[in-house]
Design a protein around this motif. Structure first.
Motif, PDB file in Angstrom:
ATOM      1  N   PRO A   3       0.716  -1.118  -0.036  1.00  0.00           N
ATOM      2  CA  PRO A   3       0.023   0.133   0.111  1.00  0.00           C
ATOM      3  C   PRO A   3       1.172   1.269  -0.056  1.00  0.00           C
ATOM      4  O   PRO A   3       0.244   2.198  -0.364  1.00  0.00           O
ATOM      5  CB  PRO A   3      -0.740   0.158   1.083  1.00  0.00           C
ATOM      6  CG  PRO A   3      -0.932  -1.809   1.457  1.00  0.00           C
ATOM      7  CD  PRO A   3       0.278  -2.103   1.009  1.00  0.00           C
ATOM      8  N   GLU A   7       0.851   4.422  -2.908  1.00  0.00           N
ATOM      9  CA  GLU A   7       0.779   5.374  -3.194  1.00  0.00           C
ATOM     10  C   GLU A   7       1.774   6.313  -3.360  1.00  0.00           C
ATOM     11  O   GLU A   7       1.953   7.722  -4.093  1.00  0.00           O
ATOM     12  CB  GLU A   7       0.530   6.195  -1.841  1.00  0.00           C
ATOM     13  CG  GLU A   7      -0.775   5.486  -0.887  1.00  0.00           C
ATOM     14  CD  GLU A   7      -1.796   6.376   0.359  1.00  0.00           C
ATOM     15  OE1 GLU A   7      -0.939   7.278   1.028  1.00  0.00           O
ATOM     16  OE2 GLU A   7      -3.036   6.345   0.020  1.00  0.00           O
ATOM     17  N   LEU A 184      -6.244  -0.019  -2.473  1.00  0.00           N
ATOM     18  CA  LEU A 184      -6.189   1.117  -0.794  1.00  0.00           C
ATOM     19  C   LEU A 184      -7.405   1.460  -0.293  1.00  0.00           C
ATOM     20  O   LEU A 184      -7.749   1.487   0.357  1.00  0.00           O
ATOM     21  CB  LEU A 184      -5.948   2.348  -0.923  1.00  0.00           C
ATOM     22  CG  LEU A 184      -4.136   2.325  -2.062  1.00  0.00           C
ATOM     23  CD1 LEU A 184      -3.887   3.900  -2.007  1.00  0.00           C
ATOM     24  CD2 LEU A 184      -3.287   2.390  -1.264  1.00  0.00           C
ATOM     25  N   GLU A 185      -8.301   0.459  -0.245  1.00  0.00           N
ATOM     26  CA  GLU A 185      -9.859   0.372   0.562  1.00  0.00           C
ATOM     27  C   GLU A 185      -9.460  -0.816   1.755  1.00  0.00           C
ATOM     28  O   GLU A 185     -10.814  -0.003   2.353  1.00  0.00           O
ATOM     29  CB  GLU A 185     -10.124  -0.979  -0.484  1.00  0.00           C
ATOM     30  CG  GLU A 185     -12.003  -0.891  -0.699  1.00  0.00           C
ATOM     31  CD  GLU A 185     -12.250  -1.523   1.196  1.00  0.00           C
ATOM     32  OE1 GLU A 185     -13.546  -1.476   1.540  1.00  0.00           O
ATOM     33  OE2 GLU A 185     -12.351  -2.750   0.741  1.00  0.00           O
ATOM     34  N   TYR A 186      -9.056  -1.314   1.407  1.00  0.00           N
ATOM     35  CA  TYR A 186      -8.657  -1.648   3.295  1.00  0.00           C
ATOM     36  C   TYR A 186      -8.560  -0.376   4.289  1.00  0.00           C
ATOM     37  O   TYR A 186      -8.291  -0.652   5.246  1.00  0.00           O
ATOM     38  CB  TYR A 186      -7.429  -2.723   3.047  1.00  0.00           C
ATOM     39  CG  TYR A 186      -6.237  -2.125   3.644  1.00  0.00           C
ATOM     40  CD1 TYR A 186      -6.084  -1.904   4.394  1.00  0.00           C
ATOM     41  CD2 TYR A 186      -4.990  -1.160   2.436  1.00  0.00           C
ATOM     42  CE1 TYR A 186      -4.556  -1.640   5.614  1.00  0.00           C
ATOM     43  CE2 TYR A 186      -4.465  -1.099   3.045  1.00  0.00           C
ATOM     44  CZ  TYR A 186      -3.647  -1.192   4.149  1.00  0.00           C
ATOM     45  OH  TYR A 186      -2.734  -0.440   4.777  1.00  0.00           O
ATOM     46  N   HIS A 187      -8.384   0.042   3.541  1.00  0.00           N
ATOM     47  CA  HIS A 187      -6.875   1.683   4.544  1.00  0.00           C
ATOM     48  C   HIS A 187      -8.385   2.900   4.145  1.00  0.00           C
ATOM     49  O   HIS A 187      -8.759   3.221   5.551  1.00  0.00           O
ATOM     50  CB  HIS A 187      -6.109   2.075   4.010  1.00  0.00           C
ATOM     51  CG  HIS A 187      -5.449   3.763   4.707  1.00  0.00           C
ATOM     52  ND1 HIS A 187      -5.047   3.360   5.772  1.00  0.00           N
ATOM     53  CD2 HIS A 187      -5.515   4.630   4.739  1.00  0.00           C
ATOM     54  CE1 HIS A 187      -4.967   4.800   6.784  1.00  0.00           C
ATOM     55  NE2 HIS A 187      -5.860   5.864   5.628  1.00  0.00           N
ATOM     56  N   TYR A 188      -9.109   3.035   3.439  1.00  0.00           N
ATOM     57  CA  TYR A 188      -9.694   4.114   3.037  1.00  0.00           C
ATOM     58  C   TYR A 188     -11.271   4.225   3.641  1.00  0.00           C
ATOM     59  O   TYR A 188     -12.343   4.543   3.474  1.00  0.00           O
ATOM     60  CB  TYR A 188      -9.403   4.688   1.634  1.00  0.00           C
ATOM     61  CG  TYR A 188      -8.051   6.120   2.302  1.00  0.00           C
ATOM     62  CD1 TYR A 188      -7.561   6.317   2.496  1.00  0.00           C
ATOM     63  CD2 TYR A 188      -7.260   4.974   0.660  1.00  0.00           C
ATOM     64  CE1 TYR A 188      -7.211   7.605   2.528  1.00  0.00           C
ATOM     65  CE2 TYR A 188      -5.627   5.716   0.558  1.00  0.00           C
ATOM     66  CZ  TYR A 188      -5.749   7.119   1.212  1.00  0.00           C
ATOM     67  OH  TYR A 188      -4.895   8.154   1.413  1.00  0.00           O
ATOM     68  N   LYS A 189     -11.633   2.576   3.564  1.00  0.00           N
ATOM     69  CA  LYS A 189     -13.030   1.969   3.268  1.00  0.00           C
ATOM     70  C   LYS A 189     -13.790   2.696   1.945  1.00  0.00           C
ATOM     71  O   LYS A 189     -13.822   3.029   1.504  1.00  0.00           O
ATOM     72  CB  LYS A 189     -13.914   2.243   5.221  1.00  0.00           C
ATOM     73  CG  LYS A 189     -12.778   1.664   6.185  1.00  0.00           C
ATOM     74  CD  LYS A 189     -11.948  -0.046   5.208  1.00  0.00           C
ATOM     75  CE  LYS A 189     -11.395  -0.772   7.006  1.00  0.00           C
ATOM     76  NZ  LYS A 189     -10.830  -2.061   6.165  1.00  0.00           N
ATOM     77  N   GLU A 213      -2.900   9.498   3.127  1.00  0.00           N
ATOM     78  CA  GLU A 213      -2.186   9.323   4.572  1.00  0.00           C
ATOM     79  C   GLU A 213      -1.362   8.320   5.233  1.00  0.00           C
ATOM     80  O   GLU A 213      -1.177   7.577   6.297  1.00  0.00           O
ATOM     81  CB  GLU A 213      -4.137   8.734   4.833  1.00  0.00           C
ATOM     82  CG  GLU A 213      -4.875   9.811   4.955  1.00  0.00           C
ATOM     83  CD  GLU A 213      -6.191   9.312   5.280  1.00  0.00           C
ATOM     84  OE1 GLU A 213      -6.732   8.144   5.571  1.00  0.00           O
ATOM     85  OE2 GLU A 213      -7.020  10.210   5.023  1.00  0.00           O
ATOM     86  N   LEU A 214      -0.868   7.283   3.748  1.00  0.00           N
ATOM     87  CA  LEU A 214      -0.081   6.302   3.961  1.00  0.00           C
ATOM     88  C   LEU A 214       1.599   6.900   4.134  1.00  0.00           C
ATOM     89  O   LEU A 214       2.551   6.280   4.624  1.00  0.00           O
ATOM     90  CB  LEU A 214      -0.385   4.410   3.426  1.00  0.00           C
ATOM     91  CG  LEU A 214      -1.372   4.249   3.349  1.00  0.00           C
ATOM     92  CD1 LEU A 214      -1.699   3.265   2.817  1.00  0.00           C
ATOM     93  CD2 LEU A 214      -1.637   3.885   5.019  1.00  0.00           C
ATOM     94  N   LYS A 218       1.880  12.886   5.321  1.00  0.00           N
ATOM     95  CA  LYS A 218       0.398  12.964   4.696  1.00  0.00           C
ATOM     96  C   LYS A 218      -0.039  14.433   3.083  1.00  0.00           C
ATOM     97  O   LYS A 218      -0.583  14.556   3.636  1.00  0.00           O
ATOM     98  CB  LYS A 218      -0.851  13.225   5.338  1.00  0.00           C
ATOM     99  CG  LYS A 218      -0.635  11.968   6.148  1.00  0.00           C
ATOM    100  CD  LYS A 218      -1.814  12.303   7.271  1.00  0.00           C
ATOM    101  CE  LYS A 218      -1.555  11.127   8.768  1.00  0.00           C
ATOM    102  NZ  LYS A 218      -3.155  10.740  10.112  1.00  0.00           N
TER     103      LYS A 218
END
Length: 250
Positions: A3, A7, A184-189, A213-214, A218
């Motif tokens: 991830p 980014e 990145l859905e695991y982080h940003y949902k 964000e990662l 940032k």
């Protein structure tokens, strides 16, 4: 690809296109002004369409910006029928670029969220509607092209956005935004997605997700190419996020 690596490459090409647009800023505005020479032949004949992301200013502005990007040969254009208006292959990625134009009367479509087409992003997620209903949004783009193969490359999505005054077609802001890759859905949902005006459609929620964000510190997912510093104080208050980003870039 981790991830963080995703980014990093998103930021890499955001910066690359930002600096390209800054470099071509004079040419861009010269192109925007070309309509004035034949104004008597078109003024009053154009109109607005009702669909999301479509405006009376869009066609001419897109023609100028796309011609500059295409003319500089950034990557190899791809002929896939599924993709954004601009679709390039570079050494380490496939890049989709679409353009959005918004007039001041609809400023929320610029400051809060922007319309995204299924062919313009790879972010699958759940959209929570005001009615309480949840809808699964499925984009048309993959997170990686040729995933699992030797020639695997990540899919990146960018949006060049222009805010303008409908009365005189003057430009107030030009920015370029990076939408998170679907991996990145695991982080940003569900945060990057908002409900569109029509069923099955979505918007990228810039107000909620506008940073990498990662990554350390940032950095912003928005780069402001042009900012009209002569705008009224009231208007600049509404554009606080973009003004802050612009100031931080200088």
């Amino acid at each position: 690809m981790t991830p963080v690596e995703i980014e990093k490459i998103e930021l890499k090409y955001l910066n690359k296109y930002y600096y390209f647009l800054k470099f071509a800023e004079d040419e861009m505005f010269a192109g925007f002004k070309t309509k004035e020479a034949i104004k008597d032949d078109w003024f009053g004949l154009y109109g607005s369409s009702e669909g999301e992301g479509i405006s009376d200013f869009a066609v001419g502005a897109e023609r100028i910006v796309y011609s500059l990007i295409n003319g500089k040969g950034i990557g190899q254009p791809n002929s896939s029928p599924v993709g954004a208006d601009l679709f390039f292959e570079v050494e380490d990625a496939y890049i989709h670029i679409d353009m959005k134009t918004v007039n001041l009367n609809n400023i929320g479509d610029f400051t809060n969220s922007i319309f995204i087409g299924e062919n313009q992003n790879s972010y699958k997620g759940t959209i929570k509607k005001r009615s309480g209903i949840e809808e699964v949004y499925i984009p048309a783009l993959p997170t990686f092209y040729n995933k699992g193969k030797d020639n695997e490359k990540i899919c990146l999505s960018y949006f060049i956005t222009i805010l303008y005054d409908k009365e005189d077609l003057s430009i107030k802001i030009i920015s370029i935004d990076s939408m998170p890759n679907g991996e990145l859905e695991y982080h940003y949902k569900e945060r990057p997605l908002r409900a569109g005006k029509n069923p099955g459609k979505a918007r990228y929620d810039l107000k909620e997700v506008n940073q990498f964000e990662l990554l350390p510190n940032k950095p912003s997912r928005i780069k402001v190419v042009y900012y009209d510093e002569t705008m009224s104080d009231d208007l600049q208050k509404k554009l606080k996020l973009f003004k802050t980003i612009y100031n931080n870039q200088h």
